[in-house]
Design an enzyme around this catalytic site. Structure first.
Site, PDB file in Angstrom:
ATOM      1  N   CYS A   1      -5.478   3.319  -8.536  1.00 22.61           N
ATOM      2  CA  CYS A   1      -7.011   3.336  -8.938  1.00 22.61           C
ATOM      3  C   CYS A   1      -7.348   5.090  -8.880  1.00 22.61           C
ATOM      4  CB  CYS A   1      -7.754   2.359  -8.235  1.00 22.61           C
ATOM      5  SG  CYS A   1      -9.334   3.097  -8.398  1.00 22.61           S
TER       6      CYS A   1
ATOM      7  N   ASP B   1       0.342   5.091   1.093  1.00 21.87           N
ATOM      8  CA  ASP B   1      -0.094   6.270   2.232  1.00 21.87           C
ATOM      9  C   ASP B   1      -0.090   5.431   3.629  1.00 21.87           C
ATOM     10  OD1 ASP B   1      -0.073   8.083   0.025  1.00 21.87           O
ATOM     11  OD2 ASP B   1      -2.175   8.107   0.014  1.00 21.87           O
TER      12      ASP B   1
ATOM     13  N   CYS C   1     -15.364   0.763 -10.560  1.00 23.51           N
ATOM     14  CA  CYS C   1     -14.323   0.201 -11.448  1.00 23.51           C
ATOM     15  C   CYS C   1     -13.885  -1.320 -10.857  1.00 23.51           C
ATOM     16  CB  CYS C   1     -13.035   0.935 -11.601  1.00 23.51           C
ATOM     17  SG  CYS C   1     -12.445   1.269  -9.705  1.00 23.51           S
TER      18      CYS C   1
ATOM     19  N   ASP D   1       0.886  -1.336   0.024  1.00 24.88           N
ATOM     20  CA  ASP D   1       0.106  -0.024   0.054  1.00 24.88           C
ATOM     21  C   ASP D   1       0.873   1.309   0.005  1.00 24.88           C
ATOM     22  OD1 ASP D   1      -2.266   1.731   0.291  1.00 24.88           O
ATOM     23  OD2 ASP D   1      -1.594   1.959   2.563  1.00 24.88           O
TER      24      ASP D   1
ATOM     25  N   LYS E   1      -0.746  11.489   5.459  1.00 24.13           N
ATOM     26  CA  LYS E   1      -1.199  12.908   5.766  1.00 24.13           C
ATOM     27  C   LYS E   1      -2.754  13.173   4.959  1.00 24.13           C
ATOM     28  CE  LYS E   1       3.541  14.565   5.750  1.00 24.13           C
ATOM     29  NZ  LYS E   1       4.490  15.413   5.125  1.00 24.13           N
TER      30      LYS E   1
ATOM     31  N   ASN F   1      -5.113   3.212  -4.088  1.00 25.95           N
ATOM     32  CA  ASN F   1      -6.380   3.952  -4.336  1.00 25.95           C
ATOM     33  C   ASN F   1      -5.983   5.439  -4.161  1.00 25.95           C
ATOM     34  OD1 ASN F   1      -7.660   1.364  -4.520  1.00 25.95           O
ATOM     35  ND2 ASN F   1      -8.839   1.581  -2.660  1.00 25.95           N
TER      36      ASN F   1
END
Ligand SMILES: [Zn+2]
Length: 436
Positions: free
Chosen positions: A335, A256, A354, A254, A263, A297
């Site tokens: 995405c 963030d 999606c 992943d 953040k 994402n």
């Protein structure tokens, strides 16, 4: 398909090994000349028709390989009476080449790749020239290729340039697919540099020059130190394991809260800052022979907070920061969509349901196809329950981190296989318990 190997170099940096009695391409790696490995790898990929450009001590190459029949190859030779650089001899090679694409391989490059994949890419792009590119552990002092998302080469960024902005970790590896018509660019037998003399001009003119990125093993073995490293990687099988004909192990990351500090929604490069141990963790994954791929994402695009180009710039910053610490990711997939319509300032084109938005597995499926990944031997690491759920949905094992959201987002019930305090601890767990 035919191949041309530039085997005429003088090899002054290898004189300790060659004693200037044998030419550089005959310098041994794991007991066999570099050139013999190159021919073997070509043969494994169905390429037997090879033109060797020879120069300094070239007669030794002829003595060793002859017409190639003992090696199951069909070899012919072009002798340079004076050094013609990395491309000048194409003037002579032209008459031996059939119409269509051919491989051009520099004489000091050791490789073990699925050549059919790059051939398919070259054909699909209708490219005049395709360069094999890869990330390395020192982009800050490497010549870089600037390309767009489709792989079109936009510029060559010399290591001597003062780099102001963020950049992609994309390095030319020394393997090329060229159309025969490319040889017409060398109008006379003269010293010509492939990159500086031909390719960079073509790119300025807008010609179809493409970069094919692959995590497979391609190494310049032009120095004694690099030959020693290569002997290890070649000898212990780690080079061969990276060939995309074989199933790959991946660690999906992943973004963030996992690789960079959480953040909230990041829509400017200035907001991106690495988690303190992220580069060390990714470096460990790089060395363990696993693919490190970010899947994230980024609904910032659908929400109208920034555009695709800004997301790409944020990712260039991420790659630059990792590269400064000797780490690289093999890919970043994101995405840009979001399913809920009806907000002010949204970007309607991306407000769609999606298959790529986590916990759906479209991004992981795309990686499986691109890199031939074995999901049962792979992991997903993240800081949110959506990451754990994505891993379950895809059939990979999962590690939840205590950085970022630390699994407190409360969206999904799925249980991780393991909880670690940060990315480094997770990478160490994988590398130590499952080996290299
Ligand atoms: Zn999507």
């Amino acid at each position: 398909m035919q191949a041309v190997i530039m085997a005429g170099g003088k090899g002054t940096r290898l004189v300790e090994l060659t004693k200037d009695i044998i030419p550089k391409p005959l310098a041994p790696v794991c007991g066999k000349p570099i050139l013999e490995w190159q021919l073997q790898k070509l043969k494994e990929n169905g390429i037997r028709d090879v033109i060797l450009i020879i120069g300094h001590l070239g007669e030794k190459i002829k003595e060793h390989f002859g017409d190639g029949s003992l090696f199951g190859m069909n070899l012919s030779y072009i002798e340079e009476t004076e050094p013609l650089g990395t491309a000048g001899a194409l003037f002579y090679a032209k008459e031996k080449l059939r119409d269509g694409p051919f491989w051009l391989i520099l004489g000091d490059v050791l490789f073990d790749i699925d050549m059919k994949r790059m051939e398919a890419f070259h054909e699909a792009q209708r490219a005049l020239a395709t360069l094999l590119v890869h990330p390395n552990s020192h982009p800050y002092d490497s010549d870089l290729i600037v390309k767009n998302d489709a792989g079109r080469v936009l510029a060559f960024d010399s290591k001597h340039n003062v780099r102001q902005g963020w950049y992609d970790n994309c390095v030319n590896a020394g393997l090329y697919l060229l159309d025969k018509s490319f040889c017409d660019l060398v109008p006379a037998p003269q010293k010509t540099d492939l990159e500086k003399g031909l390719l960079s001009k073509l790119v300025t003119q807008g010609a179809a020059v493409y970069a094919y990125a692959t995590p497979e093993y391609v190494k310049d073995v032009g120095t004694v130190e690099r030959i020693r490293q290569a002997e290890q990687e070649w000898g212990d099988g780690s080079a061969a394991r990276r060939n995309l004909k074989r199933k790959q192990r991946a660690v999906f990351l992943d973004r963030d809260g996992t690789v960079n500090i959480d953040k909230g929604l990041i829509c400017k490069p200035e907001q991106l800052e690495l988690e303190p141990c992220a580069a060390a963790a990714i470096k460990l994954l790089n060395r363990s022979g696993r693919l490190a791929i970010i899947v994230t994402n980024q609904p910032v695009v659908a929400r109208g907070l920034c555009d695709i180009e800004t997301v790409e710039e944020i990712h260039r910053k991420l790659k630059t920061l990792l590269g400064n610490e000797g780490a690289y990711v093999d890919d970043i997939i994101y995405c840009p969509h979001h399913p809920d319509k009806g907000f002010p300032e949204e970007n309607v084109a991306y407000k769609i349901p999606c298959h790529c938005r986590k916990p759906d597995i479209g991004m992981i499926e795309a990686c499986v196809a691109k890199f031939n990944i074995d999901l049962r031997q792979s992991w997903l690491i993240g800081d949110r329950t959506v990451d754990v759920q994505t891993g379950k949905n895809a059939g990979v094992r999962t590690i939840l981190l205590e950085t970022g959201a630390a699994g407190q987002d409360g969206k999904y019930e799925a249980e991780p296989d393991l909880i670690c305090s940060n990315l480094l601890e997770a990478a160490e767990y994988i590398a130590v318990t499952e080996g290299e």
